[in-house]
Design a protein around this motif. Structure first.
Motif, PDB file in Angstrom:
ATOM      1  N   SER A  53      55.780  76.066 -41.228  1.00 27.91           N
ATOM      2  CA  SER A  53      55.661  74.705 -41.714  1.00 27.91           C
ATOM      3  C   SER A  53      56.180  73.757 -40.652  1.00 27.91           C
ATOM      4  CB  SER A  53      56.454  74.518 -43.017  1.00 27.91           C
ATOM      5  OG  SER A  53      57.845  74.661 -42.753  1.00 27.91           O
ATOM      6  N   ALA A  54      55.977  72.464 -40.874  1.00 25.56           N
ATOM      7  CA  ALA A  54      56.449  71.477 -39.911  1.00 25.56           C
ATOM      8  C   ALA A  54      57.968  71.519 -39.791  1.00 25.56           C
ATOM      9  CB  ALA A  54      55.984  70.083 -40.336  1.00 25.56           C
ATOM     10  N   PHE A  55      58.651  71.640 -40.941  1.00 19.53           N
ATOM     11  CA  PHE A  55      60.112  71.696 -40.922  1.00 19.53           C
ATOM     12  C   PHE A  55      60.597  72.932 -40.178  1.00 19.53           C
ATOM     13  CE2 PHE A  55      64.223  72.983 -42.627  1.00 19.53           C
ATOM     14  CZ  PHE A  55      64.950  71.803 -42.522  1.00 19.53           C
ATOM     15  N   ALA A  56      59.964  74.071 -40.447  1.00 22.79           N
ATOM     16  CA  ALA A  56      60.350  75.311 -39.778  1.00 22.79           C
ATOM     17  C   ALA A  56      60.142  75.211 -38.272  1.00 22.79           C
ATOM     18  CB  ALA A  56      59.544  76.480 -40.351  1.00 22.79           C
ATOM     19  N   ALA A  57      59.059  74.568 -37.857  1.00 18.24           N
ATOM     20  CA  ALA A  57      58.780  74.417 -36.431  1.00 18.24           C
ATOM     21  C   ALA A  57      59.826  73.527 -35.764  1.00 18.24           C
ATOM     22  CB  ALA A  57      57.383  73.825 -36.236  1.00 18.24           C
ATOM     23  N   ILE A  58      60.212  72.440 -36.433  1.00 11.58           N
ATOM     24  CA  ILE A  58      61.235  71.540 -35.895  1.00 11.58           C
ATOM     25  C   ILE A  58      62.571  72.272 -35.785  1.00 11.58           C
ATOM     26  CG2 ILE A  58      62.570  69.439 -36.370  1.00 11.58           C
ATOM     27  CD1 ILE A  58      60.042  68.297 -37.686  1.00 11.58           C
ATOM     28  N   TYR A  59      62.897  73.052 -36.806  1.00 13.26           N
ATOM     29  CA  TYR A  59      64.153  73.816 -36.810  1.00 13.26           C
ATOM     30  C   TYR A  59      64.159  74.839 -35.680  1.00 13.26           C
ATOM     31  CZ  TYR A  59      68.000  76.713 -38.547  1.00 13.26           C
ATOM     32  OH  TYR A  59      69.165  77.419 -38.657  1.00 13.26           O
ATOM     33  N   ALA A  60      63.031  75.529 -35.487  1.00 17.41           N
ATOM     34  CA  ALA A  60      62.943  76.560 -34.452  1.00 17.41           C
ATOM     35  C   ALA A  60      63.079  75.967 -33.053  1.00 17.41           C
ATOM     36  CB  ALA A  60      61.611  77.307 -34.583  1.00 17.41           C
ATOM     37  N   LYS A  61      62.621  74.736 -32.873  1.00 16.68           N
ATOM     38  CA  LYS A  61      62.687  74.082 -31.560  1.00 16.68           C
ATOM     39  C   LYS A  61      64.020  73.388 -31.317  1.00 16.68           C
ATOM     40  CE  LYS A  61      57.684  73.236 -31.310  1.00 16.68           C
ATOM     41  NZ  LYS A  61      56.627  72.187 -31.321  1.00 16.68           N
ATOM     42  N   GLY A  62      64.934  73.469 -32.287  1.00 18.00           N
ATOM     43  CA  GLY A  62      66.233  72.828 -32.114  1.00 18.00           C
ATOM     44  C   GLY A  62      66.239  71.358 -32.461  1.00 18.00           C
ATOM     45  N   GLY A  63      65.218  70.911 -33.200  1.00 15.05           N
ATOM     46  CA  GLY A  63      65.120  69.499 -33.565  1.00 15.05           C
ATOM     47  C   GLY A  63      66.102  69.073 -34.639  1.00 15.05           C
ATOM     48  N   ILE A  64      66.744  70.043 -35.277  1.00 11.22           N
ATOM     49  CA  ILE A  64      67.763  69.749 -36.290  1.00 11.22           C
ATOM     50  C   ILE A  64      69.105  70.214 -35.720  1.00 11.22           C
ATOM     51  CG2 ILE A  64      68.545  70.218 -38.647  1.00 11.22           C
ATOM     52  CD1 ILE A  64      65.584  70.698 -39.326  1.00 11.22           C
ATOM     53  N   PRO A  65      70.014  69.288 -35.426  1.00 12.44           N
ATOM     54  CA  PRO A  65      71.236  69.620 -34.674  1.00 12.44           C
ATOM     55  C   PRO A  65      72.312  70.329 -35.485  1.00 12.44           C
ATOM     56  CG  PRO A  65      71.264  67.308 -35.256  1.00 12.44           C
ATOM     57  CD  PRO A  65      69.935  67.852 -35.739  1.00 12.44           C
ATOM     58  N   CYS A  66      71.919  71.310 -36.253  1.00 10.99           N
ATOM     59  CA  CYS A  66      72.895  72.125 -36.978  1.00 10.99           C
ATOM     60  C   CYS A  66      72.298  73.510 -37.193  1.00 10.99           C
ATOM     61  CB  CYS A  66      73.288  71.480 -38.314  1.00 10.99           C
ATOM     62  SG  CYS A  66      71.907  71.233 -39.466  1.00 10.99           S
ATOM     63  N   THR A  85      77.505  60.854 -35.450  1.00 13.02           N
ATOM     64  CA  THR A  85      76.821  60.399 -34.238  1.00 13.02           C
ATOM     65  C   THR A  85      75.325  60.704 -34.257  1.00 13.02           C
ATOM     66  OG1 THR A  85      77.231  62.490 -33.058  1.00 13.02           O
ATOM     67  CG2 THR A  85      78.943  60.795 -32.955  1.00 13.02           C
ATOM     68  N   VAL A  86      74.864  61.378 -35.301  1.00 12.17           N
ATOM     69  CA  VAL A  86      73.450  61.774 -35.371  1.00 12.17           C
ATOM     70  C   VAL A  86      72.608  60.618 -35.927  1.00 12.17           C
ATOM     71  CG1 VAL A  86      71.813  63.376 -36.411  1.00 12.17           C
ATOM     72  CG2 VAL A  86      74.070  64.185 -35.731  1.00 12.17           C
ATOM     73  N   PRO A  87      71.520  60.247 -35.261  1.00 13.27           N
ATOM     74  CA  PRO A  87      70.644  59.194 -35.786  1.00 13.27           C
ATOM     75  C   PRO A  87      69.992  59.632 -37.104  1.00 13.27           C
ATOM     76  CG  PRO A  87      70.190  59.624 -33.451  1.00 13.27           C
ATOM     77  CD  PRO A  87      71.076  60.722 -33.936  1.00 13.27           C
ATOM     78  N   PHE A  88      70.061  58.786 -38.103  1.00 12.39           N
ATOM     79  CA  PHE A  88      69.431  59.094 -39.395  1.00 12.39           C
ATOM     80  C   PHE A  88      67.908  59.103 -39.280  1.00 12.39           C
ATOM     81  CE2 PHE A  88      72.441  58.563 -43.195  1.00 12.39           C
ATOM     82  CZ  PHE A  88      73.493  59.130 -42.506  1.00 12.39           C
ATOM     83  N   ASP A  89      67.402  58.331 -38.377  1.00 15.66           N
ATOM     84  CA  ASP A  89      65.957  58.243 -38.173  1.00 15.66           C
ATOM     85  C   ASP A  89      65.588  59.056 -36.934  1.00 15.66           C
ATOM     86  OD1 ASP A  89      63.305  57.543 -38.149  1.00 15.66           O
ATOM     87  OD2 ASP A  89      63.631  55.422 -37.720  1.00 15.66           O
ATOM     88  N   PRO A  90      64.867  60.184 -37.096  1.00 17.90           N
ATOM     89  CA  PRO A  90      64.150  60.606 -38.310  1.00 17.90           C
ATOM     90  C   PRO A  90      64.823  61.763 -39.063  1.00 17.90           C
ATOM     91  CG  PRO A  90      63.230  61.750 -36.442  1.00 17.90           C
ATOM     92  CD  PRO A  90      64.416  60.963 -35.921  1.00 17.90           C
ATOM     93  N   LEU A  91      66.054  62.136 -38.684  1.00 21.95           N
ATOM     94  CA  LEU A  91      66.623  63.378 -39.200  1.00 21.95           C
ATOM     95  C   LEU A  91      66.728  63.408 -40.720  1.00 21.95           C
ATOM     96  CD1 LEU A  91      67.803  66.129 -38.611  1.00 21.95           C
ATOM     97  CD2 LEU A  91      70.050  65.067 -38.344  1.00 21.95           C
ATOM     98  N   LEU A  92      67.178  62.312 -41.329  1.00 26.77           N
ATOM     99  CA  LEU A  92      67.337  62.314 -42.788  1.00 26.77           C
ATOM    100  C   LEU A  92      65.995  62.523 -43.485  1.00 26.77           C
ATOM    101  CD1 LEU A  92      69.509  61.979 -44.994  1.00 26.77           C
ATOM    102  CD2 LEU A  92      68.883  59.567 -45.119  1.00 26.77           C
ATOM    103  N   VAL A  93      64.946  61.915 -42.947  1.00 26.71           N
ATOM    104  CA  VAL A  93      63.600  62.081 -43.519  1.00 26.71           C
ATOM    105  C   VAL A  93      63.127  63.522 -43.320  1.00 26.71           C
ATOM    106  CG1 VAL A  93      61.203  61.299 -43.438  1.00 26.71           C
ATOM    107  CG2 VAL A  93      63.058  59.660 -43.081  1.00 26.71           C
ATOM    108  N   THR A  94      63.395  64.079 -42.149  1.00 23.22           N
ATOM    109  CA  THR A  94      63.001  65.470 -41.865  1.00 23.22           C
ATOM    110  C   THR A  94      63.689  66.439 -42.815  1.00 23.22           C
ATOM    111  OG1 THR A  94      62.696  64.942 -39.518  1.00 23.22           O
ATOM    112  CG2 THR A  94      62.933  67.265 -40.095  1.00 23.22           C
ATOM    113  N   LEU A  95      64.980  66.225 -43.062  1.00 23.37           N
ATOM    114  CA  LEU A  95      65.714  67.086 -43.988  1.00 23.37           C
ATOM    115  C   LEU A  95      65.170  66.939 -45.411  1.00 23.37           C
ATOM    116  CD1 LEU A  95      69.325  66.486 -42.617  1.00 23.37           C
ATOM    117  CD2 LEU A  95      68.046  68.637 -42.517  1.00 23.37           C
ATOM    118  N   ALA A  96      64.794  65.720 -45.782  1.00 25.65           N
ATOM    119  CA  ALA A  96      64.201  65.504 -47.107  1.00 25.65           C
ATOM    120  C   ALA A  96      62.879  66.254 -47.237  1.00 25.65           C
ATOM    121  CB  ALA A  96      64.000  64.016 -47.354  1.00 25.65           C
ATOM    122  N   GLU A  97      62.102  66.267 -46.173  1.00 22.33           N
ATOM    123  CA  GLU A  97      60.835  67.011 -46.189  1.00 22.33           C
ATOM    124  C   GLU A  97      61.091  68.507 -46.335  1.00 22.33           C
ATOM    125  OE1 GLU A  97      59.170  65.708 -42.519  1.00 22.33           O
ATOM    126  OE2 GLU A  97      58.128  63.998 -43.418  1.00 22.33           O
ATOM    127  N   GLY A  98      62.209  68.965 -45.775  1.00 22.23           N
ATOM    128  CA  GLY A  98      62.549  70.381 -45.858  1.00 22.23           C
ATOM    129  C   GLY A  98      62.947  70.840 -47.248  1.00 22.23           C
TER     130      GLY A  98
END
Length: 223
Positions: A53-66, A85-98
């Protein structure tokens, strides 16, 4: 003098019965059912780790800093930097999609990451501008047929409401339709009722009228 006894050479079939199979031809060991419950036994190069999925791909590429840290009793997230220190845009939206993910560890990372990000100082000012993008994503989670996805979406909605307060009121009608449908299911009635009460608590008096416009049977906590 010959004894008259002849030794027949082994046929190809007989050799195959006695000679060991080459390493590449050895039958693969089947994973035990318990392996699925232990993340440490998961093959990082197996099908499990391929992004689906898109979320899984972002996670695998290190796009989620945790990253998920496995504990003996409880799992937790380890952030690569301070969440403040983490920008909410777009991380919060990405986590919501997950939140709509169906596989571990994405289910845990999205749910816990969304909650922890909203707990940082200044979360209100960072989250409010993202509401037009967050609401459709949460709406999709609340409309999902899977009960666990719905539950994660409902928890996330309450967490968001606690942070943004009355700012959510302008978007609330878009979310209440799915809550109204699930409210007819005894399985979710109590959980949704509690959620509506929290939305009213965080959103103020204006929230009560909005909820009643979509769910006329709702009893206000202030009445």
């Amino acid at each position: 003098m010959s004894s008259g006894i002849q030794v027949k050479p082994k046929t190809a079939v007989q050799k195959s019965k006695t000679s060991p199979l080459p390493r590449s031809a050895q039958p693969a060991t089947k994973p035990k059912p318990s392996d699925k419950l232990n993340p440490k036994t998961i093959d990082p190069f197996g099908a499990y780790s391929r992004p689906t999925s898109a979320f899984a791909a972002i996670y695998a590429k290190g796009g989620i800093p945790c990253r998920l840290v496995h504990g003996s009793v409880k799992h937790r997230l380890q952030w690569e930097c301070l969440p403040e220190t983490v920008p909410f845009d777009p991380l919060l939206v990405t986590l919501a999609e997950g939140l709509r993910e169906m596989k571990y560890p994405y289910t845990f990372v999205s749910k816990e990451g969304f909650k922890e990000l909203l707990m940082v100082d200044g979360a209100t000012e960072k989250a409010i501008p993202l509401l037009p993008r967050l609401v459709p994503v949460l709406k999709a989670a609340l409309a999902h047929s899977d009960d666990e996805v719905f539950g994660r979406g409902l928890d996330a909605l309450i967490q968001l409401s606690a942070v943004v307060g009355p700012s959510l009121n302008d978007h609330l009608k878009h979310l209440l339709t799915n809550l109204s449908r699930r409210l007819m299911n005894k399985k979710f009635r109590e959980k949704i009722t509690v959620a509506l009460q929290k939305l009213e608590q965080y959103g103020g008096k204006a929230t009560t009228a909005i909820i009643k416009s979509k769910i006329p049977t709702y009893c206000s906590v202030s009445s």
